[in-house]
Design a protein around this motif. Sequence first.
Motif, mmCIF file in Angstrom:
data_model
loop_
_atom_site.group_PDB
_atom_site.id
_atom_site.type_symbol
_atom_site.label_atom_id
_atom_site.label_comp_id
_atom_site.label_asym_id
_atom_site.label_seq_id
_atom_site.Cartn_x
_atom_site.Cartn_y
_atom_site.Cartn_z
ATOM 1 N N ALA A 74 0.805 -1.222 0.000
ATOM 2 C CA ALA A 74 0.000 0.000 0.000
ATOM 3 C C ALA A 74 0.842 1.278 0.000
ATOM 4 N N LEU A 79 -2.710 5.062 -5.297
ATOM 5 C CA LEU A 79 -4.137 5.122 -4.996
ATOM 6 C C LEU A 79 -4.440 4.234 -3.802
ATOM 7 N N PRO A 80 -5.556 4.497 -3.113
ATOM 8 C CA PRO A 80 -5.943 3.619 -2.004
ATOM 9 C C PRO A 80 -6.184 2.191 -2.474
ATOM 10 N N ALA A 83 -7.173 -1.953 3.077
ATOM 11 C CA ALA A 83 -6.346 -2.025 4.281
ATOM 12 C C ALA A 83 -6.925 -3.104 5.185
ATOM 13 N N ARG A 102 -10.731 -2.080 5.903
ATOM 14 C CA ARG A 102 -11.266 -0.735 6.050
ATOM 15 C C ARG A 102 -12.165 -0.441 4.847
ATOM 16 N N ILE A 104 -13.805 1.408 1.828
ATOM 17 C CA ILE A 104 -13.393 2.464 0.902
ATOM 18 C C ILE A 104 -14.635 2.969 0.181
ATOM 19 N N HIS A 217 -10.529 6.316 -8.100
ATOM 20 C CA HIS A 217 -10.208 6.648 -6.712
ATOM 21 C C HIS A 217 -9.443 5.538 -6.001
ATOM 22 N N ALA A 218 -9.787 4.279 -6.253
ATOM 23 C CA ALA A 218 -9.167 3.172 -5.528
ATOM 24 C C ALA A 218 -9.209 1.910 -6.369
#
Length: 303
Positions: A74, A79-80, A83, A102, A104, A217-218
């Motif tokens: 990570a 980018l995200p 997690a 987590r 997103i 975004h991710a």
Amino acid sequence: MVLHPHEIPVDESLVRSLVADQLPQWAGLPLSPAGAGTDNTMYRLGDELLVRVPRTAGNALAVRKEQEWLPRLAPLLPLPVPAVVHAGAPTDAFPLAWSVHRWIDGEVAGPGTVRDWAAFGTDLAAFVRELHRADLLDAVRAEGLDWYRGGSPRPCDEWVGGCLADCRRLVGAELDVDALEAVWRAGLALPGPDGPHGWLHGDLKPSNLLVRDGGLHAVIDFGGLSVGFPDAEHAALWDLPPAARLAYREALELDDVTWARARAWAVAVAVGGIPYYWDVLPAFVAECRARLRAVLADLAGTG
């Protein structure tokens, strides 16, 4: 819905029991379905967490792979990515590894969420470039990081040939399977991939690309994470509109041979999905058919 042989049924009651047993501090949080893929079933836990439960023992190996490598990868990525906040242990009720990630925020990439497909393709290429360049952290193409999509296509010819035969029977009336087979054969005839191995996501289809405010975004679902050659990584671009595909290719400066190998992989993965999921997951079959139509349109110069 059961998709695979030896799949372990998962429902809200089971997931709640896993959380209560191993994460009692979160046992009182609301739990609701958050989608199901071909490998995992997901539940949202409260506002900030996602429970990810594998369907089969093989899928559980991918869960463990995410648990081991995502925390280390990570920080290297632009980018995200998911997690992992809890590595769930097997129990008598559910004898496989599972995870809590987590949450997103974002929407799946699609016509209603992406504002500019060319910009999206460029941004995806930037993510892929950094992933492929990332330090291998002593990882090698072995021990779960040797998925077939990071290797030579030649060992896949037997099963791809069988799937092409199945597709002639199932979708031959709507798709030119002969032309698709020619794409696969042309890819096999090319020089094999070479160069250094790198990290690969393995499945960059739209449902694994999250959008916020119209842009990428991710990137999620690293169950296909592997180390290998990058050609098959680009196969999912035929799931995206031509503008995204062109911008992605230009941003990565992919030559004709690499692109032809990627297109062959696009055919292989899609023809594999059609017969396997034909009776159990029509939505996924539709995605595979759409990819093959895009390949054919690309060949004809209309896509």
